[in-house]
Write an enzyme that holds these catalytic residues in place. Structure first.
Site, PDB file in Angstrom:
ATOM      1  CG  HIS A   1      -6.423  -0.322   3.171  1.00 47.11           C
ATOM      2  ND1 HIS A   1      -5.703   0.845   3.051  1.00 47.11           N
ATOM      3  CD2 HIS A   1      -7.333  -0.309   2.160  1.00 47.11           C
ATOM      4  CE1 HIS A   1      -6.160   1.544   2.030  1.00 47.11           C
ATOM      5  NE2 HIS A   1      -7.142   0.870   1.465  1.00 47.11           N
ATOM      6  CB  CYS A   2      -1.039  -1.985   5.872  1.00 49.27           C
ATOM      7  SG  CYS A   2      -1.743  -0.913   7.130  1.00 49.27           S
ATOM      8  CB  ILE A   3      -0.332  -6.225   3.164  1.00 45.32           C
ATOM      9  CG1 ILE A   3      -1.652  -6.964   3.357  1.00 45.32           C
ATOM     10  CG2 ILE A   3       0.369  -6.013   4.505  1.00 45.32           C
ATOM     11  CD1 ILE A   3      -1.486  -8.399   3.886  1.00 45.32           C
TER      12      ILE A   3
ATOM     13  CG  ASN B   1      -5.516  -1.422   7.763  1.00 46.09           C
ATOM     14  OD1 ASN B   1      -5.049  -2.311   7.059  1.00 46.09           O
ATOM     15  ND2 ASN B   1      -4.971  -0.229   7.847  1.00 46.09           N
TER      16      ASN B   1
ATOM     17  NE  ARG C   1      -3.640   0.320   0.135  1.00 46.87           N
ATOM     18  CZ  ARG C   1      -4.624   0.294  -0.756  1.00 46.87           C
ATOM     19  NH1 ARG C   1      -4.864   1.339  -1.514  1.00 46.87           N
ATOM     20  NH2 ARG C   1      -5.359  -0.800  -0.918  1.00 46.87           N
TER      21      ARG C   1
END
Length: 352
Positions: free
Chosen positions: A337-339, A287, A95
């Protein structure tokens, strides 16, 4: 790499719920980082990443960037539908280090390569700082480079001209010393087609210990234009509760690019899952990731998972809510969401 001096205003970043051609991810391989810093075995973290990749692959293509040293583990844990793309990398937060994809009514698909400095120089990024450009080159897509230090997790867009970000990230001296809101907003206008940037305080006193300094994707997420899911906590006496209150207050006062007030839907965090021994732990259900026809939701094996899934199901009627356990990943301060990073479908069709 294309110059940003060219006229780029017709380019825009679609909302995450617009149809995807693919989801991009990066496979974790940095054993020293995960085991020495975050206290998780690499095998545990890889199992979580594979769980996310395999869940998304039910709904759309997944392109997984894998360091040459880690091909065997990725092949062993990921389903065949996950495409492995060999590229040298430092870390696994696509992300933030990957491109932000944009579309143009005539010129199609391109991407923005932000100046990635690993959240203000917090870890090695000699390889990751060029990852967005390399991926776009491999796709044969135009790349708009930007001197703005930014990460994909620091911005949310509604596809109708509104962007939400946090002051604690983009105005941080470790990212953009000397830059003010006007200059940053101009970058968003030119590169992403943004008409209105909404600034939240984020985590100005860094009470969470979050390596990102307060990414917006741990604070809120769009369900649709004018409607936001917002991180909430039942522990009103904690230092984090004040962070939650101030961010919510900013959202209550805000108007989007169309002049709308936001409808705010509370999504209470996974407090019971937090490991008290952990240096940092991502417990935010906001997230999540919007895939084609699905919501890929962070889960922790606690009762709150069911409550969060019910809220998300009401917010996204017609999409399947898919909980994926991420307890090991959460120790690195990140969630689903971060990955992940969405690549919009082109030509862009209207989402069902």
């Amino acid at each position: 790499m294309h110059s940003n001096d060219n006229q780029t205003r017709a380019w825009r970043m679609p909302a995450e719920w617009a149809p995807h051609a693919a989801t991009w991810m990066v496979w974790p391989h940095n054993q020293g980082l995960w085991e020495s810093v975050w206290g998780m075995t690499l095998a545990q973290v890889q199992a979580d990443f594979a769980g996310v990749a395999n869940a998304i692959a039910r709904f759309e293509p997944v392109k997984l960037v894998v360091d040459p040293s880690a091909l065997d583990s990725a092949r062993a844990l990921c389903v065949e539908a996950v495409e492995l793309i060999v590229q040298p990398v430092n870390d696994s937060w696509c992300r933030d280090s990957g491109p932000s994809f944009v579309i143009h009514p005539q010129q199609g698909l391109a991407g923005v390569s932000w100046r990635f400095n690993a959240w203000g120089g917090k870890s090695a990024h000699d390889l990751d700082r060029s990852l967005a450009r390399r991926l776009l080159d491999d796709l044969g897509l135009a790349c708009f480079g930007s001197p703005l230090a930014n990460e994909g997790g620091a911005i949310h867009v509604d596809g109708e001209g509104t962007l939400i970000t946090t002051e604690s990230v983009l105005l941080n001296p470790n990212r953009n010393p000397g830059l003010g809101k006007a200059e940053i907003e101009d970058s968003f206008r030119r590169l992403l087609g943004i008409e209105k940037t909404i600034w939240l305080p984020g985590d100005p006193d860094y009470v969470t210990g979050d390596m990102t300094d307060g990414h917006v994707d741990g604070v809120c997420a769009f369900a649709r234009p004018g409607v936001l899911l917002v991180d909430a906590t039942h522990d009103q006496g904690s230092v984090y509760a004040e962070v939650v209150r101030e961010n919510r207050r900013a959202l209550e006062l805000a108007r989007d690019a169309r002049g709308r007030r936001f409808e705010l839907i509370e999504l209470f965090e996974a407090t019971a899952a937090v490991d008290a021994r952990a240096e940092v732990f991502c417990a935010s259900y906001t997230n999540f990731y919007i895939a084609n026809g699905a919501i890929i939701m962070p889960a922790y094996g606690i009762e709150a998972d069911h409550q969060a899934a019910a809220v998300l199901a009401r917010a996204f009627p017609g999409r399947e809510v898919v909980p994926v356990r991420i307890n090991a990943l959460a120790h690195g301060g990140g969630g689903v969401h971060c990955i992940t990073q969405q690549q919009p479908q082109w030509p862009l069709e209207v989402s069902a």
